[in-house]
Structure formats: C-alpha cells, structure tokens
Design an enzyme around this catalytic site. Structure first.
Site, PDB file in Angstrom:
ATOM      1  N   ASP A 245       5.809   6.457   1.625  1.00  0.00           N
ATOM      2  CA  ASP A 245       5.594   5.097   1.165  1.00  0.00           C
ATOM      3  C   ASP A 245       6.405   4.178   2.083  1.00  0.00           C
ATOM      4  O   ASP A 245       7.158   4.640   2.942  1.00  0.00           O
ATOM      5  CB  ASP A 245       5.999   4.963  -0.314  1.00  0.00           C
TER       6      ASP A 245
HETATM    7  C1  BGC Z   1       3.525   0.684  -2.284  1.00  0.00           C
HETATM    8  C2  BGC Z   1       2.354   1.494  -1.804  1.00  0.00           C
HETATM    9  C3  BGC Z   1       1.667   0.797  -0.675  1.00  0.00           C
HETATM   10  C4  BGC Z   1       2.686   0.519   0.424  1.00  0.00           C
HETATM   11  C5  BGC Z   1       2.106  -0.163   1.634  1.00  0.00           C
HETATM   12  C6  BGC Z   1       4.428   0.265  -1.144  1.00  0.00           C
HETATM   13  O1  BGC Z   1       5.447  -0.565  -1.579  1.00  0.00           O
HETATM   14  O2  BGC Z   1       4.263   1.437  -3.208  1.00  0.00           O
HETATM   15  O3  BGC Z   1       1.457   1.733  -2.840  1.00  0.00           O
HETATM   16  O4  BGC Z   1       0.614   1.584  -0.206  1.00  0.00           O
HETATM   17  O5  BGC Z   1       3.690  -0.323  -0.120  1.00  0.00           O
HETATM   18  O6  BGC Z   1       1.610  -1.374   1.328  1.00  0.00           O
END
Ligand code: BGC
Length: 689
Positions: A245
């Site tokens: 993530d």
């Molecule tokens: C979220 C993800 C997302 C990523 C990129 C993160 O903070 O938890 O779900 O895909 O950001 O945008």
C-alpha cells in the site's frame, strides 16, 4: 486476459533466459514505484490521483515500461470524467455477480482508454464493524459473498487485459489506526473469516495483491511471511505479484524475503537498501529474481494477450457505462420498510423533497477511491427530471427542521434525504500521511472511522419534525454501511437505503420511487438492534483481537435479534418459496427450490443458501452463507433456482492438523429470502466418507 497455458509456458521459458541477463540494479528497479513524489510535490500541487502512477519501475534497456497504476473501487480514479458507479457496498447489495462482472469490464475499458496497465479496484476487506470508515469500498460482512463479488470484478476488469489488484491483505478493517494497529487473530479465524475472499480472488486469476498497512499477529502485512509467502504464494499457488500500500507500511528491505515484490510508491527500502542487503548476503538474490519473475510474468501475459476490442477516449464515461451505473444503482437500493407508501403514484400528488443531501452530489469518500464523473444526478434532480410533469414538486434543501416541516405540511408526500458524506466516513488521510497540507480545520477531520453509528443529529430532528406533520414520509438514507435507525424508524412510512449511489443515483432513485423499477437490493450486512451487540471496535487501537464472530454469526451465537437481518430487503412484489430439495451426487450437493412471484409486478429476488452447523462438535457459527442467486421473475412466474455445493463448503480449519477438515456430522441446509427467514431442507446433508 486471454493468453493460454501454452503461452504461459513460453513466457516462463523466456524468463529463464532473460532474468540472468539483468543486472541487480535493473532487477531491483522493477521492484518499486517511481517518480511519485516528484510529481506530487511539484507539478501536481499535492493533489492525489491526478495522473497514472508508476507502480513498478520497468526496465528501459529491455523495453519494459513501468506499470501504469490508478485506483479504484467505484470507477477509475483519474481526472478524466470517468464513470462513477455506486460504491462497492451498494453493489454488494445487488448480489448480482453478472452485473459486477460487467462493471469490471467497463472499468477495464476505461482504464485501457487511459493507458493504464494496473487498476487497484478490488477492495475485499471484511466489514467487521459498521464504524469502519472504508466500509463503502468493500462488499459486506460475509466472506463468501465478498469473494464472489470480488471475483466477478476481477474477471471483468482483467478481460480487458488490465491487471486488477485485490486489496488489502489482510484484516484491514479499522481506518484511523491502519498504520499501526496490530490485529491478533488465530490461524483458524484467519483462514475461515479473513482470508477466504482473498483465496477466491486468487482462484479467479487476480494478477496482483496489495498488502495492508496494519499488522497481523505482530508483523506488518508487507513483512508478513505467513500471509504473503507461506499462505498466498506457497499454499494457494498465487502466480502474480504483491505490491505494498502507499507511502507507509514498508519498513525495511527484509520485506522482500517475506514475500513483498513491489514497494509503492517509491523505493524507500527497495532501492539502495535492497541492493545492499543482497550484496551483503542478508537477502538472497534468488528472492529478487523471484519477485522480478512474478512482475515480468504478469506484465508479459497481459501485454501479449489479444485485446477483445480497441480503446479510445470516447469510451470514458460513455453512454453505455453511465447506463450501467444507473442499472447498478437501481439494483442496489434496498427497501427497508414500506407501509403501503411506495411506489408513489404519478397522479398529480403534491410532493416535497427535503434534506441537505437532497440536492448534493454525494458520491462517497474523498480518499483514494474518489471519482470525478462528467456529471452526477442528485436525488432532487432525478426526481424533478422524472416526475416534474406528473406531480407537483417543491423542495427545501436547507435541512432546517421547521422550514421543512412547514413545506411537508402543505404536501401529500415528503421525501426526506438524509445520511452521511465524506466528512463522516471514508479513507483517513489528512495529517496522517502528512502529504496533504490541510489549512481548513474542519477539512482536517474529514473521513476516517465513524464517530457515531446514528444519523447526524440534525437529520434526526428533521425526520421527527416532518413526521409530526402527519404527511406521508419516505426516508432515503445515504451512507456506506449499517446505520442505526432505531430512534426514528417507526416514524417513517417507507425507508430506502440508497448508499452513495454513483453518478446516475438520482435517476435510479426516481425510477424506484415512482415504481418504474421494483426495488430488489438486500443488505450485505446486518443492522443491530443495539450497538452493544456488535464486536469491540476502537478507531485508535494499537492492538485488537479479531474473533470468529461478527455480524450475523455473532447475533446467532448470542441469540439476539438484529433490527434488520443480513440479506434483508423488501420489494413491490411478493416471492413465495417452495420446499428446498436436496440431492447428493458424489462430492456435490444439489439444492433446488421453486420461487414464485405471487405479486402483481415483475421483480427480482435474491435467494440465499446457508449451511447449518448445529451438529458440529467444535465451536462454529450456527450457519454460514454458502450460495446466492438473483432471479428475475414476471408477475405470476415461477422459476426453479439451483445451488451446487462442494463438500469443501462444509469444512473447517483444523489448527493442529494444519489443514481443512470435514466433520462426520449431518449438516443442515437452509434456503430463503434473508438470513432470518429460512426453510431447512427436510433431510440433513450427510457426506459419504
Ligand atoms: C489506500 C489504497 C490505495 C492507495 C493508493 C492507500 O492509502 O489504502 O487503497 O490503493 O492509497 O492510492
């Protein structure tokens, strides 16, 4: 993705030859995103999601482009006027896997038209508690249902040769504490409650998995060898790659040993540190080679597969996709109560549309899943367009209880639109990630886990004031999960859960209110009668234990009746169920049931099948969802609905034997319209040894 296993074998052979020719630096460069901060802090003025991101570095020398990445679950998150679908939780309420597959296709088409190769759209975290801020991004509280819906989105998306990401592995069900919380969970609970939907995603061919920010049993998920390597890769045979993530969650180069293949969005540790770790012998180069093989394998499979069509800018937010968004909104709205108030007659009645949300574009949270469609139809706009010539409409969107009551008193019907916005629930970013400079104090507190499970106080006051006028009142509730309604439910003549219904939500709502469409959605979670019936939740937890029970399994265990049960939803027509019939054929059980639409209008019923474990010798939920079918029936029509279950659907995880076990006991089979209205098959199911 349409490459065959023969193509796959050729790609493996090619990689056998290619990987040894790559330098360590080249290989490690493929293992992280790049250029995110460069754009974010300068060109993009700290705006997130305004361009595709490089989620894996590629390799110029061999002509391999970086992965081109965007979010997200309710549509492609790029500022190009993409289609905004109802949020995933709403689509979960449609229980329509075929529809979800078509939505996946549409997202895949728009992703390809925008040049993406990787779409992070499949959020399948389990809704353990309704306070979870991101509940709107997932499909519900039940692992089986989550898995089926997620698998459909994956298959649809990947049919357009764009990789889908299933996220966030695992046990990611608290938002504010997501960067730190340590979830303690037994092996059995992990396998039976928090992982089955990820296994289903892998079986559906998902190309990539995103690791969660939180810890599971003392290890951050990006460093969690048990999750990433032992279970996902070794046991389940996942052939794709795992990426982290964003911004946080990776804390050292050793994550590679644990099974992380790509660090996003930048090489904080999977750059110089990883090169050093390999050179110093801390990390085996074979680990890097394996990660590179996984990344290249997917890039080659997807880039070489024949496209089913061509893609162009005109696909983005096109009429076919916005129609699909409308269909999804219509199939997802759930009629929770109806004292003969709906559908509304188109006979010149005087209708007041009330509430602050009645004319507000309210599509969901403003985190990574935010989508900016070319237009959005609010509830009021939808009602006006649909019925302005047929009824007399007035509106007051101030939310002021006394002004609204005055208007309601002068009308025959009041449609009150209430609920949450992105301030009340959603991804929690401000301050936490420290990427966004937030000057506005109020804005700094937006999103995150909910502070309350009830409607905001002013909404409740509004409902009560309108109710006091005696005018027929239809309450339309917006939100991403279960909302406690006990303090006003009795006052309403009808209640409709309309979610964050996407860009065509207002159109869909009007068509349901006036009976052009028969409501058919059913709740993908239960709403408790009392908050004390829910499992423990703390949005600031440092650690928490997740047990076997939540949602309907917890209410069953504790013998408490929910306010509204899992799988519940009303219709404008009536469905009658016959006796469910069970037949065992080898390793399969076939269950058939006749369903008749005995009302006067066409409608769709969502039939549910639960396996019952009352004879089990171990501690086990008394029943678990194991099948569902959505069936469209004309008035008076009867259909035979059929479910097929494998014996594996009845197993439990045996921690000592480290495997799945089928107890030699009779199992009950229940079929019916919701988790609390079920008919048990006359004979229990007994499997031969
Ligand atoms: C979220 C993800 C997302 C990523 C990129 C993160 O903070 O938890 O779900 O895909 O950001 O945008």
């Amino acid at each position: 993705m349409t490459t065959s296993s023969a193509d796959h074998a050729l790609i493996e052979k090619e990689l056998d030859d290619l990987i040894p020719t790559l330098s360590l630096k080249e290989k490690v460069a493929m293992m992280s995103g790049k250029d995110f901060y460069k754009y974010y802090f300068t060109v993009d003025n700290r705006q997130f999601g305004v361009r595709p991101y490089n989620a894996g570095g590629g390799c110029d020398r061999i002509g391999l482009p970086p992965l081109s990445y965007a979010d997200g679950p309710r549509g492609v998150r790029l500022p190009n006027g993409t289609t905004c679908f109802p949020v995933s939780m709403a689509r979960g309420a449609s229980w329509d896997v075929e529809l979800e597959r078509r939505i996946g296709v549409a997202m895949g088409v728009e992703a390809r038209a925008l040049g993406l190769t990787l779409l992070s759209n499949v959020c399948i975290n389990l809704l353990r508690h309704p306070a979870w801020g991101r509940s709107q991004e997932t499909y519900g509280e039940d692992p089986y249902h989550l898995g089926e819906m997620g698998a459909a989105l994956i298959e649809g998306t990947q049919s357009q040769n764009v990789m889908a990401t299933a996220k966030h592995l695992a046990a990611n069900s608290i938002e504010n504490a997501r960067f730190k919380v340590d979830v303690t969970v037994s092996e059995r609970v992990l396998r039976e409650v928090y992982l089955p939907h990820f296994k289903r995603a892998v079986d559906a061919g998902c190309a990539t998995v995103m690791s969660a920010y939180n810890q599971v049993n003392g290890h951050y998920c990006a460093h969690n060898k048990q999750l990433l390597r032992d279970i996902l890769k070794d046991e389940w045979g996942f052939e794709g790659f795992v990426h982290s993530d964003w911004v946080k969650g990776v804390y050292g180069a050793d994550a590679a040993e644990s099974g992380l293949d790509i660090e996003n969005p930048e090489p904080t540790f999977f750059g110089e540190d990883l090169i050093y770790a390999v050179k110093s012998g801390e990390t085996k180069e074979a680990v890097v080679d394996e990660a590179v093989r996984r990344i290249l394998r997917m890039q080659l499979r997807f880039s070489r597969a024949a496209d089913p069509r061509t893609y162009s800018e005109s696909d983005i937010g096109c009429a076919a996709h916005t129609e699909l968004a409308r269909e999804a909104a219509e199939k997802s709205m759930v009629l929770l109560k109806n004292d003969d108030a709906l559908p509304l007659a188109k006979d010149g009645a005087r209708i007041a549309v009330l509430g602050k949300l009645a004319d507000r574009v309210n599509l969901g949270d403003h985190g990574s899943s935010n989508v900016t469609p070319p237009y959005a139809v609010t509830p009021l706009a939808g009602i006006e367009k649909h019925a302005a010539e047929l009824v007399k409409l007035q509106s007051d969107t101030s939310g002021d209880p006394s002004a609204s009551a005055t208007l309601a008193a002068n009308n025959d019907v009041a449609i009150v639109v209430v609920g949450y916005t992105y301030f009340d629930e959603g991804e929690f970013i401000p301050g936490d990630v420290a990427l966004e400079e937030v000057e506005d104090e109020e804005e700094a507190h937006r999103g995150g886990d909910r502070n309350s499970l009830h409607l905001p106080g002013p909404d409740v006051d509004l409902i009560k004031s309108v109710a006091a006028t005696g005018t027929k009142m239809i309450v339309c509730v917006m939100g991403g999960g279960a909302i406690m309604m006990d303090e006003w439910f009795e006052l309403a003549d009808a209640v409709l859960m309309i979610w964050y219904p996407g860009m065509e939500g207002g159109t869909a709502l009007a068509r349901i209110l006036f009976g052009d469409v028969c409501p058919s959605g059913k709740l993908p979670f239960s709403i408790p009668a009392d908050e004390s019936h829910l499992p423990y939740f703390d949005k600031h937890a440092d650690d928490i234990t997740y047990g076997m029970y939540h949602g309907y399994t917890l209410f069953d265990r504790d013998s408490v009746t929910p306010a509204l049960p899992y799988g519940f939803g009303l219709s404008y027509t009536q469905f009658d169920y016959g006796e469910p019939l069970l037949e065992i054929i080898g390793d399969l059980a076939r269950i058939r049931v006749e369903i008749t639409n005995s009302g006067t209008v066409a409608g769709a019923e969502i039939a549910q099948l639960y396996a019952g474990f009352k004879n089990s010798e171990i501690d086990r939920p008394s029943k678990l969802l194991r099948g569902f079918e959505r069936v469209e029936l004309a008035a008076g029509e009867t259909a035979m609905v059929e479910f097929t279950l494998n014996r594996t659907a009845f197993t439990h995880y045996d921690e000592e034997a480290k495997g799945w076990r089928l107890d030699a006991v009779p199992f009950d089979i229940f079929v019916g319209p919701s988790s609390d209205t079920l008919t048990c098959c006359a004979t229990p199911l007994v499997w031969d040894d």
